[in-house]
Design an enzyme around this catalytic site. Structure first.
Site, PDB file in Angstrom:
ATOM      1  N   HIS A   1      49.287 -36.873 -10.325  1.00 10.84           N
ATOM      2  CA  HIS A   1      47.828 -36.796 -10.314  1.00 10.84           C
ATOM      3  C   HIS A   1      47.392 -35.365 -10.029  1.00 10.84           C
ATOM      4  O   HIS A   1      48.021 -34.661  -9.242  1.00 10.84           O
ATOM      5  CB  HIS A   1      47.239 -37.726  -9.245  1.00 10.84           C
ATOM      6  CG  HIS A   1      47.644 -39.152  -9.409  1.00 10.84           C
ATOM      7  ND1 HIS A   1      48.726 -39.701  -8.759  1.00 10.84           N
ATOM      8  CD2 HIS A   1      47.100 -40.157 -10.144  1.00 10.84           C
ATOM      9  CE1 HIS A   1      48.847 -40.974  -9.086  1.00 10.84           C
ATOM     10  NE2 HIS A   1      47.875 -41.280  -9.924  1.00 10.84           N
TER      11      HIS A   1
ATOM     12  N   ASP B   1      55.596 -39.117  -7.726  1.00 10.85           N
ATOM     13  CA  ASP B   1      55.110 -40.256  -8.495  1.00 10.85           C
ATOM     14  C   ASP B   1      55.201 -40.028 -10.000  1.00 10.85           C
ATOM     15  O   ASP B   1      54.822 -40.907 -10.775  1.00 10.85           O
ATOM     16  CB  ASP B   1      53.679 -40.629  -8.094  1.00 10.85           C
ATOM     17  CG  ASP B   1      52.784 -39.429  -7.883  1.00 10.85           C
ATOM     18  OD1 ASP B   1      53.220 -38.293  -8.180  1.00 10.85           O
ATOM     19  OD2 ASP B   1      51.655 -39.595  -7.402  1.00 10.85           O
TER      20      ASP B   1
ATOM     21  N   ASP C   1      52.776 -33.260  -8.565  1.00  6.16           N
ATOM     22  CA  ASP C   1      52.360 -34.662  -8.416  1.00  6.16           C
ATOM     23  C   ASP C   1      51.769 -35.136  -9.740  1.00  6.16           C
ATOM     24  O   ASP C   1      51.142 -34.360 -10.468  1.00  6.16           O
ATOM     25  CB  ASP C   1      51.311 -34.768  -7.312  1.00  6.16           C
ATOM     26  CG  ASP C   1      50.999 -36.211  -6.943  1.00  6.16           C
ATOM     27  OD1 ASP C   1      51.487 -36.663  -5.902  1.00  6.16           O
ATOM     28  OD2 ASP C   1      50.248 -36.870  -7.699  1.00  6.16           O
TER      29      ASP C   1
ATOM     30  N   HIS D   1      44.374 -34.331  -2.718  1.00  7.35           N
ATOM     31  CA  HIS D   1      43.070 -34.802  -3.204  1.00  7.35           C
ATOM     32  C   HIS D   1      41.939 -34.499  -2.218  1.00  7.35           C
ATOM     33  O   HIS D   1      40.762 -34.608  -2.585  1.00  7.35           O
ATOM     34  CB  HIS D   1      43.099 -36.315  -3.453  1.00  7.35           C
ATOM     35  CG  HIS D   1      43.928 -36.723  -4.638  1.00  7.35           C
ATOM     36  ND1 HIS D   1      43.791 -36.144  -5.873  1.00  7.35           N
ATOM     37  CD2 HIS D   1      44.911 -37.658  -4.758  1.00  7.35           C
ATOM     38  CE1 HIS D   1      44.650 -36.701  -6.721  1.00  7.35           C
ATOM     39  NE2 HIS D   1      45.346 -37.614  -6.058  1.00  7.35           N
TER      40      HIS D   1
END
Length: 593
Positions: A332, A421, A330, A294
């Site tokens: 996200h 995740d 991931d 991120h």
């Protein structure tokens, strides 16, 4: 970045009550603009020093009043004020003033009442040995030693030795010093125990140390970081070493050790990429934190400080790689990685993530985000439209999108931004990928780049899920295939539609995809009846799991009222709660790595 000096904690900016009322038991996404991720995350790394002794404003009191009026069943459970239809007025005033003691599950961080021995969400024992033996430890016992069934699992994992010492591992205990100094109402999901659980699993299995060799850690230099980040970002991260507590965004913390941890993580990733590209290592796994995907050119966010995958890609190119592939699984979207390379045609970025029309953090990663300028077509996003996505959809997307485009690109090295995740049981991702699913995706990517493959840890917040998944991936790296292989997979209807959407957009830049697109369109109609049958079967299985999800002793204890409500009409607990998406206190993290 919000900072606290001399160890004084910052006033919490997480509006937990609002999140619970937004999500409720149905687990739906919040559509309130005031609860959006854009309003929660700060995109600037400027410094604002806050005085924590300021009083609460009248507006905050008013908001609190509104939250109390909008109480859901979940809120009632959180507060512990149950009414079992018994007139116990003689002790009720005492109960209202009693301090409810609780403990936080070491596996999933969910709070539990002090007199409960097992986590009511994941079933982990209050004194679990997961940090000693990893996922091999019993979840229902506090025994320090492994039991017979766990020992058998360890022996199986130690068998089938193949290419020992060809896989390099990057790890440094100093990265454990990066932690949230003062816990809010809930332990932060990005915590040092994530690495401890993985390390314990690998040690118990005899994989590391034992079958892999370590890479000597070093801190990345400022000159290397400047290849991916702006100078102001680097200086902002370095400044945290002079502060006891600091925050870049409400969910992205730092302490005085965090800057060094981030430099060590980036340095390990850069050196692993160089080791692999030079042939000194066949492949590698970077067991690092803080995570990185991120982190953009100018901002730290989503638990991430420096972008480890971007730094590794730059190091690989400096070592001679002409084309670098980054696959980000991931849950996200890696908005930072995409931003860094969106104009670069020498780096192909492919991401598979929950998107849900931009409602899932960080809101980026739509299928039509394909890069800019010379980089058009070198950014491929596979945005899932819902939670619960599992092995079949991921493997199907790999077969139809990831591997075909990656093979055409012909990378010199492949880097995986490996967040776990999306694993089954993760409290933030709420998806259903298994360790064997991750192992198979690793095996498929290992066929590219002549086996030059670097796996970099990103997210993953359930200790059993992240440690078992990471172990499965490393076993694939050392030559052990997954225990089962998905070949003729049947995706979900939503998964098929997402893949078709991606192919329709990407065939403008990868013309060979047109044949795959037409073939899948023809298959869509023939698979329609299978989708219906699978959906019915899945619904039946979900109902069965729901019926046994709640501890039976709730029937007779103080939670019997809640037990009866959740089991009304045989429906059981909501599937969102089974996936631990909404912890039962007000501290659910909806913005996350």
């Amino acid at each position: 970045m919000k900072c606290v000096i001399n160890g004084k904690a910052e006033e919490s900016v997480r509006n937990h009550g609002h999140r619970i009322s937004c999500q409720g038991l149905n687990g739906g996404s919040c559509h309130d603009e005031s609860c959006s991720e854009e309003n929660i995350s700060e995109k600037s790394s400027g410094f604002v020093v806050n005085n924590l002794r300021r009083s609460v404003s009248p507006h905050a009191t008013l908001r609190k009043g509104r939250q109390q009026k909008e109480m859901t069943l979940e809120d009632m459970y959180n507060q512990g004020d149950y009414d079992d239809d018994d007139d116990d007025s003689d002790w009720e005033p005492i109960q209202k003033h009693m301090e409810i003691r609780k403990w936080f599950c070491i596996n999933c961080t969910v709070p539990n009442f002090d007199n409960d021995v097992y986590c009511y969400i994941c079933g982990e024992h209050k004194e679990s040995g997961i940090l000693r033996h990893g996922f091999f430890a019993s979840s229902i016992s506090q025994e320090a030693d492994l039991r017979e069934e766990e020992l058998e699992l360890v022996q199986r994992s130690k068998g089938n030795r193949t290419s020992d010492f060809a896989t390099a591992i990057g790890f440094d205990e100093r990265m454990l010093l990066h932690s949230e100094v003062e816990m809010k109402t809930h332990p932060h999901p990005e915590r040092p125990d994530r690495l401890r659980a993985i390390a314990a699993s690998l040690a118990t299995a005899g994989i590391y140390p034992g079958r892999c060799y370590p890479v000597t850690p070093r801190e990345i230099t400022k000159e290397e970081l400047l290849m991916a980040h702006a100078l102001e970002h680097i200086e902002a991260v370095d400044l945290t070493s002079r502060l006891h507590i600091s925050y870049f965004t409400p969910d992205t913390y730092a302490n005085e050790h965090s800057a060094r941890s981030a430099r060590l993580a980036a340095g390990l990733c850069a050196d692993l990429a160089s080791e692999i590209l030079s042939g000194r290592a066949k492949n590698g796994f970077a067991m690092v934190r803080p995570p990185g995907h991120h982190a953009g050119i100018k901002q730290a966010m989503g638990f991430c400080l420096h972008n480890n995958a971007a730094v590794a890609a730059m190091a690989a190119q400096a070592a001679g790689a002409k084309r670098v592939l980054i696959v980000d699984w991931d849950v996200h979207h890696g908005n930072g990685t995409q931003e860094i390379f969106e104009q670069n045609k020498t780096v192909l970025y492919i991401s598979l993530h929950r998107h849900e029309g931009g409602m899932f953090y960080p809101g980026t990663g739509a299928a039509d985000e394909i890069g800019t300028m010379d980089g058009k077509g070198f950014c491929v996003n596979v945005p899932w439209s819902r939670q619960g996505v599992g092995d079949n959809d991921y493997i199907f997307a790999f077969q139809q999108v990831v591997i075909p485009i990656a093979s055409e690109f012909a990378p010199d090295i492949t880097i995986i931004s490996a967040g776990f995740d999306a694993a089954r049981g993760d409290p933030l991702g709420c998806c259903d990928v298994t360790p064997d699913g991750y192992a198979q995706m690793t095996h498929m990517l290992n066929a590219l780049s002549g086996g030059k493959l670097l796996v970099i840890l990103e997210g993953g917040y359930n200790l059993r899920s992240i440690s078992s998944s990471a172990t499965a991936v490393i076993k694939a790296l050392i030559g052990e295939g997954p225990e089962y292989k998905l070949e003729k997979v049947i995706p979900s209807k939503d998964g098929m539609e997402t893949v078709l959407e991606v192919l329709k957009i990407q065939l403008n830049y990868w013309p060979f995809l047109e044949n795959i697109f037409k073939k899948l369109q023809q298959q869509l109609e023939s698979l329609s009846f299978q989708f219906t049958a699978i959906s019915k079967f899945a619904e039946q299985e979900t109902r069965k799991r729901r019926r046994v999800a709640l501890p039976t002793w709730w029937k007779w204890g103080r939670k019997r009222w809640l037990y009866n409500v959740l089991h009304k009409n045989g429906r059981g607990v909501n599937s969102q709660r089974l996936n631990w998406c909404a912890p039962l206190d007000g501290s659910a993290y909806s913005i996350a790595q």
